[in-house]
Each structure stands twice: as structure tokens, then as C-alpha cells.
Enzyme design. Structure first.
Site, short mmCIF file in Angstrom:
data_model
loop_
_atom_site.label_atom_id
_atom_site.label_comp_id
_atom_site.label_asym_id
_atom_site.label_seq_id
_atom_site.Cartn_x
_atom_site.Cartn_y
_atom_site.Cartn_z
N GLU A 74 35.44 34.12 40.81
CA GLU A 74 34.33 34.99 39.93
C GLU A 74 33.51 33.79 38.43
O GLU A 74 32.68 34.62 38.74
CB GLU A 74 34.83 35.81 38.88
CG GLU A 74 35.28 37.09 39.97
CD GLU A 74 36.91 37.29 40.51
OE1 GLU A 74 37.61 37.78 41.36
OE2 GLU A 74 37.51 36.47 39.94
N PHE A 136 45.08 51.01 36.48
CA PHE A 136 45.50 48.74 37.34
C PHE A 136 44.26 48.35 37.76
O PHE A 136 43.28 49.31 37.84
CB PHE A 136 45.54 49.69 38.73
CG PHE A 136 46.25 48.63 39.30
CD1 PHE A 136 47.13 47.36 38.99
CD2 PHE A 136 45.12 48.15 41.12
CE1 PHE A 136 46.70 45.77 39.61
CE2 PHE A 136 45.49 46.76 41.01
CZ PHE A 136 45.97 46.24 41.28
N GLN A 137 43.87 47.39 37.26
CA GLN A 137 42.52 46.68 37.00
C GLN A 137 41.46 47.42 35.99
O GLN A 137 40.30 46.88 36.49
CB GLN A 137 42.07 45.80 38.26
CG GLN A 137 42.76 45.23 38.63
CD GLN A 137 43.12 44.63 40.27
OE1 GLN A 137 42.06 45.81 41.20
NE2 GLN A 137 43.39 43.24 40.48
N LYS A 186 34.49 53.89 40.61
CA LYS A 186 34.42 53.12 42.30
C LYS A 186 33.78 54.55 42.61
O LYS A 186 33.93 54.64 43.79
CB LYS A 186 35.89 53.13 42.49
CG LYS A 186 36.59 53.05 43.55
CD LYS A 186 37.82 52.33 44.24
CE LYS A 186 38.43 51.73 45.85
NZ LYS A 186 39.82 51.82 45.90
N MET A 505 33.65 12.47 26.45
CA MET A 505 33.04 13.08 24.78
C MET A 505 33.58 13.41 23.92
O MET A 505 33.84 12.99 22.30
CB MET A 505 32.50 14.07 25.15
CG MET A 505 30.71 14.21 24.00
SD MET A 505 29.83 12.73 23.73
CE MET A 505 28.61 13.56 24.70
#
Length: 596
Positions: A74, A136-137, A186, A505
Site C-alpha cells: 500500500e 478485525f482490521q 464497508k 548520507m
């Protein structure tokens, strides 16, 4: 009173229009969302499916006007949409699921926020009734993203979907651009509601960014600019975001004043023009930084005087100067440096008005003073602060790779992305950007891993252009899985990896600031990048000798339809110079290893 046929026809048209708007069909929330994206002329969306967004993905399956690109992480979805937005000026769009989908996207959202990139990120959420119950999630998307977005929305009713999407795109692209998150539970994406069409306009009482600058302030700026003895024009990413490069070039050419760009502003003014003094700041040129410090009138355009540009503010304040600051965001003005003439407005609009005033006034700069100022600048230029061991035949110098790439592609339609680190600074210093939106990098947040996703997003938008990703062996491994996405969606990019076997760096700072204590900056177990590229279905090249640099780049360019990973084994001891150390002033510069 008699009504004409024309009036009757007009009334009938209006009635039909009103009827068509008021008539509705029942659509699911996810379908309305897709219709909103279509109405906004979205061509591409980058995403990754999950349970909370399956209704939205089902709606995508039923349409064929928007191409969905399935990334492998993602974070890369948001970076790719970000790169697309930077190169095109359009709003980038990404789609992620709830919970870890959203948290994985946070780095990409913050990256876009720090550089003011217009984006809409759609995230899935657990069903409305489950919010707050540790489902959940589930995560608090609105709370998590609040500090790193321009605005965010939680859609509580599918009937609000069209208007919220209209607001999201309006907020993302207007004023000072930025990312907007739309969180969709959802059940909201599933519920069927009457759809009356997508709003043509939107009004938000609490959000009305100013576009036109105050004419009185612009006139004050004109007077200061024309009276200047040592003028300087300092420009940043705001010029590119406003698509004001043409106006900037016209102003600079009218006045004949020296000009500099920040890291984010490169390409706004042609780097090959003699009036351009190079990039300024921590790794800027000697002449650009000295002109900044010793100017008597400074015109700041779409820039914000950040720590990487002016160094220590107390040092910068040692020399008196008059400062004019043009910015769309009033909160950026006098934030770090007090200015004398603030002008809040869109850069393009303000510069257009300033140019018109100069023409109308008939005023001319003081040619004698300007000539003396240019003589001083030419004296600074003689130090040749960008000099390096370019004739070395034993080891590949990273600067040489960038210079070779520039000389080879300067007349081609080319985009350069970079990751973050030494390679980023060498690309900024040695590739001369003459056009806007061709240099795509993470400036404000300094995010490693953006290079490949940026490049594949640009290549999708600009399939006929050459797209090079300049990276290092550290940064490139952060999102290297997107090589798989490049294959699936046929985005043949060219990867120029300046592999010095260090987190370069970090190693440079450890050498200079920590007496050479290289704590965890050496890469002990690097993969065989050639085999890795081939495993992903691409071409891999290993380049170890200076004489092979140019032939390798030529060969890679010939492979127009293939992604090519070029593993350049560069000098592990090379540092980026010039350099301003933390806490120092912008003229307190290290110009070479001899200054250490």
C-alpha cells in the site's frame, strides 16, 4: 406578456435539466464512489484490495474507464499516485483497505502532505456499527491521518458519498494542494441509496483560499525590486504547483536578476540559463548561498525558508535585507523568517499581476548596481564548487554517472525520479533540469523507497517519455517488490542504482560528525541485483568500470520496452559537497574533503 419561442425553448431546457438531476437511480455507495471518480476524469487508481473495500472493488469490476493498478504494498500505491500527480498536475488517487492497509499507506500520505501534492486516498473501514469495538482490521483512520492530511472525511451515509468526493477533490487541488483521505465503512459502500448525479460545483463556507494577491502589496514589492542594488529571486515548489514557470521565466528575463531554485523547485527556471545560480541550501552552490545571504532585496516565490535552505535563522538574520514573500498559504509567511512585504495569493496570479505592473510603470532596474552585483556573483562562481575527480579511471564516481545520463538525455523527453540520500543530491546537483515537473523526489519528508513507485506512476501517465529512477542500494530495497508491478502493467522504467555499499548520507554524517564511527551504515548482505531484476522478469546490468558507464546507459536506453536495473558500483568514500552542517549558516560551507 407574450413569451418568445427562444424563451420557451430555454425554459424547457432548464426544466429538462432539473428533471434529469432530480430523477434518480438506486446505486450502492461503492458504485457512487466510482461514478464520482469518473466525473473527476480520473484515469488511473493505484490500490490493493481487502475485506473492507470489496464492495468498492466490485464496482470497479463493472466499469472500464478507470485503470486500476494492483501494487505489491500500500505504501507504493500512494507513492505511485503521488508521482503521477507531481508529473501531471492532476489529482493522484489511491485505494487501500482498513487497518494495516491504511497504516501501510501513512508514509505515502505524509510524503505527499509535506510536499503539498494533490491527492485523494480512499480507505476502507469496518462497518459503521463495529467502529470503536476493536473489530478485525479496524483502526482510527481519521485520528491517525489527521496530522498528515489537508483534510479527511468519514463517510457515514452513502447518500453523502457524491458530495464528499466532490469536496475531497476540491480541497486536494485548490489553495495549497495536499492529500485528502476519504474513509468508507464497508456497509456504506454496500448500501443502496438514490443517486441524483454528481455535483457540478461545491461551496464550503469554511474553506475559501485566496487566489488573487493584494494589489497594494504587489505594488510595494515592485518598488522594492526596482530600487534593489543586490536583488535575488528565490523560488520553490510552489512555482511548479501553480504551473507558474512561464511567468517566473518572463519576470526573471525582464529584470535580468539572478535566480535560484530549492530542491523542490528545480526546473521552474532553466538550469542552463546564465541567470540561474544553481540550487541553494544545505547542498547548494557557493554562489547561490552567498547571493542569498548578501542580497539586499529578496523575492521569495512559493518557498518557505525551511531549515535545509537557510540553515541557522540567526546567521541568516545577520545581514539586513528586505524580503518579499509570495505564497498561497498565509501560515507559511513569516513562519521562520520575518518578511517585509507578505503577498498571499496564487503564485501564477501574483506574478502575472507583478509583470503587468512592471510593464505599466516603465520602471527599470539600476543597471550599474546590477552590473556590480553580477560581477560579485561571477567571482563566487569562479570557485567551481561542483568540481570533483571526474577523470578518475579506477573507480566510478557517482557524479559522473549523473552527468553522463544528463548529456545523453538532455534533448529527450525525460523524467528523473529519485529516492533519498546522496544519490538524490547528486541528481539534483548534476542533472540540469530545464523544464518543470521533470524532477520528482521526496523533499519535505525525505522518504526512502519512493523512486520506483514514482517512476512507474509517471511511466503510466507518460508512456512515450523516458523515465529514469536514480536510487541507491539502500533506498531501492524499501519498495523493490514493485518491480513486479512494473512487469504486470508494462511500465518499462530505467533504474540507475549508485551502489556504494553504504547508507551513503548516514555514512557521510558519521564521517564528519562522529569521527568515522560507522554505526550500522554498511550494507553487509546485499543481493545480486542483476539476478534479482531477472527474477522479476527484467534486464539486469552490473557496471564496475568507469569506461563502461556510458555504454551501459546507451544499451539500457535502446531497450525501450524493458525495465532495466543498472547496478553501478560507485566509490564508497565519495561525499556530497558542497555541504552545510546542521546548525551552521548557509555560507559556512564545506566545499571539498580538504575542508574537513
Amino acid at each position: 406578456m407574450e413569451i418568445s419561442k427562444a424563451e420557451m425553448a430555454s425554459a424547457a431546457t432548464a426544466a429538462n435539466s432539473a428533471a434529469s438531476y432530480s430523477s434518480s437511480v438506486d446505486l450502492r455507495g461503492g458504485e457512487i464512489l466510482v461514478k464520482a471518480l469518473q466525473a473527476e476524469n480520473v484515469k488511473y487508481i493505484w490500490g490493493y484490495p481487502g475485506g473492507a473495500v470489496l464492495h468498492i472493488y466490485d464496482a470497479f469490476f463493472k466499469q472500464d474507464t478507470i485503470q486500476h493498478v494492483l501494487v505489491r504494498h500500500e505504501q507504493a500505491a500512494v507513492h505511485a499516485a503521488d508521482g503521477y500527480a507531481r508529473a501531471t498536475g492532476d489529482v493522484g488517487v489511491a485505494l487501500v483497505t482498513s487497518g494495516p492497509g491504511l497504516t501501510n499507506a501513512v508514509t505515502g500520505i505524509a510524503t505527499a502532505y509535506m510536499d503539498s501534492i494533490p491527492m485523494v486516498i480512499i480507505s476502507g473501514q469496518v462497518p459503521t456499527a463495529a467502529i470503536g469495538l476493536d473489530a478485525f482490521q479496524e483502526c482510527d483512520t481519521v485520528g491517525i491521518t489527521r496530522p498528515i492530511v489537508k483534510h479527511n472525511f468519514l463517510v457515514k451515509d452513502a447518500r453523502d458519498m457524491a458530495l464528499i468526493m466532490k469536496k475531497a477533490f476540491h480541497i486536494a487541488r485548490s489553495g495549497r494542494p495536499g492529500p485528502v483521505v476519504v474513509d468508507v465503512p464497508k456497509d456504506v459502500s454496500f448500501n443502496k441509496v438514490p443517486y441524483h448525479g454528481y455535483p457540478e460545483t461545491v461551496e464550503m463556507r469554511s474553506y475559501n483560499p485566496v487566489r488573487k494577491g493584494h494589489s497594494g502589496q504587489i505594488r510595494k514589492a515592485l518598488q522594492l525590486l526596482m530600487a534593489a542594488k543586490r536583488p535575488y529571486i528565490y523560488t520553490g515548489g510552489g512555482v511548479l504547483l501553480s504551473n507558474a514557470s512561464a511567468e517566473l521565466r518572463q519576470l526573471v528575463d525582464m529584470l535580468g536578476y539572478p535566480v535560484t531554485n530549492t530542491l523542490m523547485g528545480l526546473g521552474a527556471y532553466p538550469a542552463t540559463d546564465p541567470k540561474f545560480l544553481g540550487m541553494l541550501g544545505m547542498h547548494g552552490t557557493w554562489e547561490a548561498n552567498n547571493a542569498m545571504q548578501h542580497s539586499d532585496v529578496l523575492l521569495a516565490v512559493g518557498a518557505r525558508f525551511d531549515d535545509r535552505v537557510i540553515g541557522n535563522p540567526k546567521h541568516f538574520a545577520q545581514n539586513e535585507r528586505k524580503i518579499i514573500h509570495i505564497d498561497i498559504d498565509p501560515s507559511s509567511i513569516s513562519k521562520r523568517v520575518k518578511v517585509d512585504v507578505p503577498i498571499v495569493g496564487d503564485v501564477k496570479d501574483v506574478l502575472t499581476e507583478l509583470i503587468a505592473m512592471i510593464k505599466e510603470s516603465g520602471l527599470k532596474p539600476d543597471s550599474n548596481a546590477l552590473g556590480a552585483w553580477w560581477s560579485t556573483i561571477d567571482g563566487w562562481r569562479k570557485r567551481d564548487c561542483m568540481k570533483y575527480d571526474s577523470e578518475n579511471t579506477e573507480v566510478i564516481k557517482p557524479q559522473k554517472v549523473i552527468q553522463t545520463l544528463y548529456n545523453m538525455t538532455k534533448d529527450a523527453d525525460t523524467y528523473i525520479t529519485s529516492d533519498v540520500g546522496q544519490h538524490q543530491m547528486w541528481a539534483a546537483q548534476y542533472y540540469k533540469f530545464n523544464e518543470p515537473r521533470r524532477w520528482i523526489n521526496s523533499g519535505g519528508l525525505g522518504t526512502m523507497g519512493v523512486g520506483i513507485p514514482y517512476a512507474m506512476g509517471i511511466k503510466l501517465a507518460k508512456p512515450d517519455s523516458e523515465v529514469f529512477c536514480v536510487t541507491g542500494e539502500g533506498s531501492v530495497q524499501m519498495c523493490i517488490q514493485e518491480l513486479s508491478t512494473c512487469l504486470q502493467y508494462n511500465t518499462p522504467i530505467k533504474i540507475v542504482s549508485l551502489n556504494n555499499r553504504y547508507l551513503g548520507m548516514v555514512r557521510q554524517w558519521q564521517e564528519i560528525e562522529y569521527s568515522g564511527r560507522y554505526s550500522h551504515s554498511y550494507m553487509d548482505a546485499l543481493p545480486d541485483f542483476v539476478k534479482l531484476a531477472e527474477a522479476y522478469g527484467h534486464v539486469g546490468m552490473l557496471i564496475e568500470r568507469p569506461e563502461d558507464v556510458e555504454p551501459a546507459l546507451r544499451e539500457a536506453r535502446k531497450l525501450k520496452d524493458r525495465t532495466v536495473f543498472m547496478d553501478f558500483r560507485t566509490d564508497p568514500t565519495e561525499n556530497v559537497f558542497p555541504m552545510v552542517q546542521a546548525g551552521k549558516g548557509i555560507t559556512e560551507m564545506l566545499l571539498s574533503p580538504e575542508d574537513l
